[in-house]
Design an enzyme around this catalytic site. Structure first.
Site, PDB file in Angstrom:
ATOM      1  N   ASP A 182       0.935  -1.021   0.060  1.00 60.55           N
ATOM      2  CA  ASP A 182      -0.002   0.049  -0.003  1.00 60.55           C
ATOM      3  C   ASP A 182       0.907   1.179   0.019  1.00 60.55           C
ATOM      4  O   ASP A 182       1.670   1.633   0.916  1.00 60.55           O
ATOM      5  CB  ASP A 182      -0.975  -0.055   1.071  1.00 60.55           C
ATOM      6  N   HIS A 183       1.086   1.997  -1.022  1.00 63.53           N
ATOM      7  CA  HIS A 183       2.097   2.894  -1.186  1.00 63.53           C
ATOM      8  C   HIS A 183       2.033   4.108  -0.209  1.00 63.53           C
ATOM      9  O   HIS A 183       2.941   4.639  -0.174  1.00 63.53           O
ATOM     10  CB  HIS A 183       2.130   3.566  -2.573  1.00 63.53           C
ATOM     11  N   HIS A 245      -5.803   3.045   1.504  1.00 68.96           N
ATOM     12  CA  HIS A 245      -5.116   4.054   2.000  1.00 68.96           C
ATOM     13  C   HIS A 245      -5.728   4.734   3.275  1.00 68.96           C
ATOM     14  O   HIS A 245      -4.908   5.124   4.302  1.00 68.96           O
ATOM     15  CB  HIS A 245      -4.872   5.141   0.963  1.00 68.96           C
TER      16      HIS A 245
HETATM   17  C1  BG6 Z   1      -4.006   5.277  -5.944  1.00 67.51           C
HETATM   18  C2  BG6 Z   1      -5.474   5.231  -6.513  1.00 67.51           C
HETATM   19  O1  BG6 Z   1      -3.955   4.007  -5.149  1.00 67.51           O
HETATM   20  O2  BG6 Z   1      -3.883   6.160  -4.995  1.00 67.51           O
HETATM   21  C3  BG6 Z   1      -5.405   6.609  -7.147  1.00 67.51           C
HETATM   22  O3  BG6 Z   1      -5.715   4.210  -6.939  1.00 67.51           O
HETATM   23  C4  BG6 Z   1      -5.157   7.778  -6.555  1.00 67.51           C
HETATM   24  O4  BG6 Z   1      -7.063   6.628  -7.695  1.00 67.51           O
HETATM   25  C5  BG6 Z   1      -3.865   7.293  -5.696  1.00 67.51           C
HETATM   26  O5  BG6 Z   1      -5.016   8.957  -7.186  1.00 67.51           O
HETATM   27  C6  BG6 Z   1      -3.308   8.395  -4.820  1.00 67.51           C
HETATM   28  O6  BG6 Z   1      -2.156   8.577  -4.391  1.00 67.51           O
HETATM   29  P1  BG6 Z   1      -1.703   9.626  -3.891  1.00 67.51           P
HETATM   30  O7  BG6 Z   1       0.016   9.082  -3.187  1.00 67.51           O
HETATM   31  O8  BG6 Z   1      -1.074  10.744  -4.930  1.00 67.51           O
HETATM   32  O9  BG6 Z   1      -2.373  10.261  -2.790  1.00 67.51           O
END
Ligand code: BG6
Length: 494
Positions: A182-183, A245
């Site tokens: 989960d990034h 997230h």
């Molecule tokens: C991704 C979603 O996991 O996270 C995207 O699929 C979203 O829709 C993105 O834009 C948001 O990531 P960050 O790091 O830009 O908040």
């Protein structure tokens, strides 16, 4: 410390994720001296390209993403590590070629036979690719070499499919080999929530229902669905952002102190927190959830189209681009403290933050004066775009009269540590190479998240809660304001 020797196999090496995020992250690791000399990258994809063309593309991707001065020699070294095997994800012969290629590379024993497989593919291929790898013995650790698989999101689209995927992975490898990414957990400020809470003596004693009035978790985006209309229209904001997230932030903010930073201890506490969250029953979805879709509007002075006019979106689509919910965490720490969560596309700004709002001070001191009640203290953990922590409190305005104004104490990551421009994947890739699973998700934590989201999905799909709209470029629908308003509370502005 430099990671031990290994080969990173990127399945889907020609895709956007590899170019935009993985290669720049590997470049940063190379510059920081964290990649081993014997590091290799084997790319696998359908695309017909020569090895040189692929290297040139990956190089361009890094140059485009990296904001600091380029270290050409590390960049050259990194792309020189890349070799390529062409093949489709359903192609048996392609995987035979991949296995043969890896066997040839392994002959010099430089990487010790350690392989890290990165599934940078569309989710429908996760299961098949793992089976192909398993069938060829590529996930077999009995020879002493480690074999790990990083699985990207989305991890299922509901509880049943997440369980099925977990079972499929378990049939070809051990849970200890699965690294579900989960990034958000790669973001420094997200990890810092743990250090902030448990590495300091002063916050934990007030981190509970005696002192906290409520918690807000916001993941606002100003972008629309970009080029991903097809995927997004099938997915929606709830599935795309909440069980992963937003729940990641929820668990880190809400969980009990783990007994150590060992992965099992962390994952146990995350699972316990999710188990304590009261599921929103379908009958309560109309009251405790808001689902909305953006209409045309204005953002940064430009007109932007509504969701239904986006490319590859069904013209009559009922997919939400915004979700807000109130969650109750039924445990000793949080009983009676609402957690308000919201996420959406095409909002006024990009902002990810957690707000801990404390209870108000009693009015005693100011009761007989003209001073308006000072506002409640807010602790804001800002994750992006600004990486900071700030505390808002009341101060006396200088002058002979007693008046108060809210002021702010602020710590900014970039100003203090002079570091920025990282993708978040650096930490995650490094941890996977070194075998640290703390920041990856365990099967039961994923399933606990889906178990909470499933009843909402069902209620929404049965239209138990109507879909409302909000103009692009705003803070979201009025109904989301009403969600807090009826409790006498307000969102912090996006
Ligand atoms: C991704 C979603 O996991 O996270 C995207 O699929 C979203 O829709 C993105 O834009 C948001 O990531 P960050 O790091 O830009 O908040």
């Amino acid at each position: 410390m430099t990671a031990g020797p290994c080969t990173l196999v990127i399945l889907g090496v020609a895709g956007d994720l590899t170019r935009r995020l993985l290669m720049p992250a590997l470049y940063h690791l190379a510059v920081d001296g964290l990649l081993p000399d014997a590091f290799r990258i084997v790319g696998y994809a359908r695309t017909e390209v020569t090895e040189d063309e692929l290297r040139a593309r990956l190089r361009e991707g890094i140059v485009a993403q990296v904001s600091s001065a380029l270290d050409e020699s590390r960049l050259d070294w990194l792309v020189s590590r890349v070799t390529y095997v062409q093949g489709a994800f359903e192609d048996e012969a392609g995987f035979d070629r991949l296995a043969a290629h890896l066997a040839t590379l392994d002959q010099d024993a430089a990487d010790g036979g350690h392989h890290l497989y990165y599934l940078a593919t569309a989710p429908e291929f996760f299961e098949g690719v793992c089976r192909q790898l398993g069938d060829r013995g590529l996930l077999d650790e009995s020879g002493g070499a480690w074999r790990r698989v990083i699985v990207e999101k989305p991890f299922g689209r509901d509880l049943a499919s997440a369980r099925a995927l977990n079972a499929a992975l378990a049939s070809v490898m051990d849970e200890s080999q699965v690294y579900r990414i989960d990034h958000y957990l790669g973001k420094e400020t997200v990890q810092n929530i743990l250090v902030f809470r448990f590495g300091n003596g002063i916050f934990e004693p007030i981190w509970n229902r005696r002192y906290v009035d409520h918690v807000q978790i916001t993941v606002a985006e100003s972008v629309g669905v970009e080029t991903r209309g097809g995927y997004y229209d099938e997915t929606g904001a709830l599935r795309d952002m909440v069980p992963n997230h937003l729940f990641q932030l929820l668990t880190l903010v809400g969980m009990e102190p783990p007994s150590s930073f060992q992965p099992a201890a962390l994952h146990d506490e995350q699972a316990k927190l999710l188990q304590a969250v009261m599921p929103i029953e379908p009958s309560a979805c109309g009251v405790n959830t808001v689902r909305a879709q953006y209409a045309a509007g204005r953002l940064d002075g430009e007109s932007v189209p509504g969701y239904l006019d986006e490319a590859r979106v069904d013209a009559g689509s009922g997919t939400e681009t915004y979700a807000a919910l109130t969650l109750a965490v039924d445990n000793w720490r949080w009983a009676g403290v609402p957690f308000y969560l919201r996420t959406g596309k095409r909002l006024a700004a990009k902002r990810t933050e957690v707000v801990i709002q404390f209870r108000r001070a009693p009015l005693a001191l100011f009761r007989q004066s003209d001073v308006a009640a000072p506002s409640a203290n807010q602790l804001v953990l800002s994750i992006q775009p600004e990486e900071s922590i700030s505390l808002e409190f009341a101060a006396k305005v200088p002058g002979p009269e007693v008046t108060t104004a809210p002021v702010r104490m602020r710590f900014c990551y970039e100003e203090h540590f002079k570091i920025g421009g990282r993708t978040g994947y650096e930490t995650l890739l490094y941890d996977a190479m070194t075998g640290d699973r703390s920041l990856f998700k365990r099967a039961d934590v994923i399933e606990a998240g889906w178990a909470l989201v499933d009843p909402m999905l069902q209620a929404w799909e049965a239209n138990a809660c109507s879909l409302v709209t909000y103009p692009a470029g705003t803070d979201g629908p009025a109904e989301a304001d009403a969600l807090l308003g009826r409790d006498g509370r307000r969102w912090r502005p996006v």
